[in-house]
Design a protein around this motif. Structure first.
Motif, short mmCIF file in Angstrom:
data_model
loop_
_atom_site.label_atom_id
_atom_site.label_comp_id
_atom_site.label_asym_id
_atom_site.label_seq_id
_atom_site.Cartn_x
_atom_site.Cartn_y
_atom_site.Cartn_z
N GLY A 100 12.69 15.52 -2.07
CA GLY A 100 12.34 14.13 -2.37
C GLY A 100 12.32 13.28 -1.12
O GLY A 100 12.08 12.07 -1.19
N ARG A 103 12.30 9.22 0.20
CA ARG A 103 11.63 8.31 -0.73
C ARG A 103 12.30 8.25 -2.09
O ARG A 103 12.28 7.25 -2.78
CB ARG A 103 10.18 8.77 -0.96
CG ARG A 103 9.30 8.42 0.18
CD ARG A 103 7.91 8.96 0.00
NE ARG A 103 7.45 9.48 1.27
CZ ARG A 103 6.30 10.06 1.46
NH1 ARG A 103 5.46 10.23 0.47
NH2 ARG A 103 5.96 10.50 2.65
N PHE A 104 12.87 9.41 -2.51
CA PHE A 104 13.39 9.47 -3.88
C PHE A 104 14.87 9.77 -3.88
O PHE A 104 15.30 10.80 -3.38
CB PHE A 104 12.67 10.57 -4.66
CG PHE A 104 11.19 10.34 -4.79
CD1 PHE A 104 10.70 9.36 -5.64
CD2 PHE A 104 10.29 11.11 -4.07
CE1 PHE A 104 9.33 9.15 -5.76
CE2 PHE A 104 8.93 10.91 -4.18
CZ PHE A 104 8.45 9.92 -5.03
N THR A 108 13.09 10.05 -11.35
CA THR A 108 11.92 9.17 -11.29
C THR A 108 10.86 9.59 -12.31
O THR A 108 10.49 10.77 -12.38
CB THR A 108 11.31 9.27 -9.87
OG1 THR A 108 12.33 8.93 -8.93
CG2 THR A 108 10.13 8.34 -9.69
N ILE A 110 7.38 10.34 -13.57
CA ILE A 110 6.30 10.87 -12.74
C ILE A 110 4.98 10.15 -13.04
O ILE A 110 4.47 10.21 -14.15
CB ILE A 110 6.14 12.39 -12.95
CG1 ILE A 110 7.44 13.10 -12.54
CG2 ILE A 110 4.96 12.93 -12.14
CD1 ILE A 110 7.48 14.58 -12.90
N THR A 111 4.47 9.46 -12.03
CA THR A 111 3.16 8.81 -12.11
C THR A 111 2.23 9.56 -11.15
O THR A 111 2.68 10.46 -10.42
CB THR A 111 3.25 7.35 -11.63
OG1 THR A 111 3.72 7.39 -10.27
CG2 THR A 111 4.24 6.55 -12.47
N VAL A 114 3.64 9.21 -7.70
CA VAL A 114 4.80 10.07 -7.47
C VAL A 114 4.33 11.50 -7.14
O VAL A 114 4.86 12.15 -6.24
CB VAL A 114 5.76 10.06 -8.69
CG1 VAL A 114 6.83 11.13 -8.57
CG2 VAL A 114 6.41 8.68 -8.84
N LYS A 115 3.28 11.93 -7.84
CA LYS A 115 2.76 13.29 -7.57
C LYS A 115 2.17 13.38 -6.16
O LYS A 115 2.35 14.38 -5.46
CB LYS A 115 1.70 13.67 -8.62
CG LYS A 115 2.32 14.07 -9.94
CD LYS A 115 1.36 14.83 -10.81
CE LYS A 115 0.39 13.90 -11.49
NZ LYS A 115 -0.49 14.60 -12.44
N ASN A 117 3.18 11.69 -3.63
CA ASN A 117 4.35 11.74 -2.74
C ASN A 117 4.98 13.14 -2.71
O ASN A 117 5.35 13.64 -1.65
CB ASN A 117 5.40 10.72 -3.17
CG ASN A 117 5.06 9.33 -2.70
OD1 ASN A 117 4.76 9.12 -1.53
ND2 ASN A 117 5.08 8.36 -3.60
#
Ligand SMILES: Nc1ncnc2c1ncn2[C@@H]1O[C@H](COP(=O)(O)OP(=O)(O)O)[C@@H](O)[C@H]1O
Ligand SMILES: CC(=O)OP(=O)(O)O
Ligand SMILES: [Mg+2]
Length: 406
Positions: A100, A103-104, A108, A110-111, A114-115, A117
């Motif tokens: 992650g 950033r993470f 989180t 998943i949008t 996000v994918k 990233n």
């Protein structure tokens, strides 16, 4: 009932569990192996007493070219052997994501962003993130109407201080290329350190523990008051302990030497260190059961591999004892840590002077579950505490989704 389906997608395997979070109960679990290698193998277990309408085990061989096919195999397992996903519909899907980055640090939802990233972070976990993403795509296609949540291996280690996560290289280069240590297996280290406090009946806040997650990948973690303060994996899951196929620590000049003198390419070095090193490279077997059997049969290379493996673990135990200042418990977990009694003994051999004494009978007793393996005269508790990354992912997923839905 809050049922969550947890997906742990590896490069060649796909593991899953259907979990009733409120009751911390696994309803079904399974694995599809050998993805992309001709005929794959699948196992599905409907939990419950054997030979009843519940408990049943199922094994099968299938064409599994990719994670989409693996997902279909899992759905067949549920359809044919239960439990029915209509009867126990998942409210969310939780995904293990290994890297992650910075950033993470929370579970989180998943949008598409996000994918993107997760994909961008692939170079920092080349064995893991691409597979994690493939699993997410497959799951989203099969379950388009429920939230999907990513739970990151790196998240638990975000509490490491700069002194633990910084590499001593030119700080501008490090900043420009985001070179730092992240640490992995965090979901496991978090679960196990909490379960340790529960087992000991002591508040997490006051405990200082060293968790040894010894599986295919392996890492050590120093945990103080429930927070990770140092861990052995670094920017990628290659640093630290000797693993099944990964080298762990080595002098970075070895890479320069192989490049200059032997003409190794970047791809060849990557493959050497990630897939042809560790106990496989040293002793000819990546699987600990095979390695121990070979050493028992007189294979010298296998015996040396085990010595190097244990030597490295012992070095980290000493280093983390020094960082923590005091150690209340040393805890073994994951496939090797939970099952390989002789390996546990070798890893902690010779530490009696530091108050670490493994009781050979307790260590070799055929018990399962959390247990003490130290002697009564050991100043440090030595424990085996089974990990359950899937349950931890299910809990965190349910929390995020519950929160999101008010
Ligand atoms: N009974 C056992 N004795 C020794 N090693 C075992 C035993 N069961 C599993 N292992 C080892 O555990 C490792 C796999 O650990 P696991 O935590 O399942 O890894 P991963 O999650 O990375 O696939 C393998 O090296 C396997 O040989
Ligand atoms: C991060 C990591 O090494 O994971 P695994 O042990 O599942 O390969
Ligand atoms: Mg694992």
């Amino acid at each position: 009932m809050s049922v969550v389906l947890v997906c742990n997608s590896g490069s060649s395997s796909f593991k899953y569990q259907l979990i009733d979070v409120a009751r911390s109960e696994t309803l079904a679990s399974g694995i599809v192996e050998r993805i992309g290698a001709g005929v794959g193998h699948a196992q599905h277990r409907h939990e419950g007493p054997e030979n009843t309408s519940h408990g049943s085990n199922w094994d099968g061989a299938f064409e599994v070219p990719d994670h989409f096919a693996a997902f279909e195999v899992m759905l067949e397992g549920f359809a044919a052997h239960g439990p029915s996903l209509e009867e126990f519909p998942p409210v969310a899907i939780g995904h293990r994501v290994v890297q992650g980055g910075a950033r993470f640090f929370e579970p989180t939802v998943i949008t598409e962003l996000v994918k993107i990233n997760i994909d961008e972070l692939s170079s920092l976990a080349p064995l893991h993130n691409p597979a994690n993403l493939a699993g997410i795509e497959a799951a989203q296609r099969a379950f388009p109407d429920v939230p999907h949540v990513a739970v990151f291996d790196t998240a638990f280690h975000q509490t490491m201080p700069p002194a633990a996560y910084s590499y001593a290289i030119d700080r501008e280069v490090a900043a420009k290329h985001r070179i730092r240590r992240y640490g992995f297996h965090g979901t496991s280290h978090r679960f196990v350190s909490r379960a340790t406090a529960e087992f000991l009946g002591r508040p997490l806040e006051e405990l200082r523990t060293i968790v040894l997650h010894l599986g295919n990948g392996a890492s050590a973690c120093a945990v103080s008051g429930g927070r990770s303060v140092e861990t052995s994996m670094g920017m990628t899951p290659l640093e630290g302990l000797v693993m099944g196929t990964r080298s762990g620590d080595l002098d970075p000049a070895v890479l320069l030497h192989l490049q200059r003198r032997a003409g190794y390419s970047v791809a060849e070095l990557d493959e050497l260190l990630n897939q042809r090193s560790g106990v496989l490279g040293l002793g000819g077997h990546a699987d600990m059961r095979d390695l121990v059997a070979a050493a028992d049969g007189g294979d010298q290379a296998a015996a040396l591999a085990l010595e190097v493996y244990a030597h490295r673990v012992r070095s980290y135990v000493g280093a983390y004892a020094a960082q923590l200042g005091r150690v209340d418990a040393i805890v073994f977990t994951a496939g090797v840590g939970e099952n390989a009694a002789p390996v546990r003994e070798w890893c902690l051999a010779g530490l009696e002077g530091f108050g670490v004494i493994v009781d050979p009978d307790r260590n070799r007793a055929a018990e399962r579950g959390a247990r003490r393996i130290s002697g009564d005269d050991s100043r440090v508790e030595v424990l085996v505490v089974p990990t359950n990354e899937e349950l931890e992912i299910a809990r965190q997923t349910a929390e995020v989704v519950g929160g999101a839905h008010g």
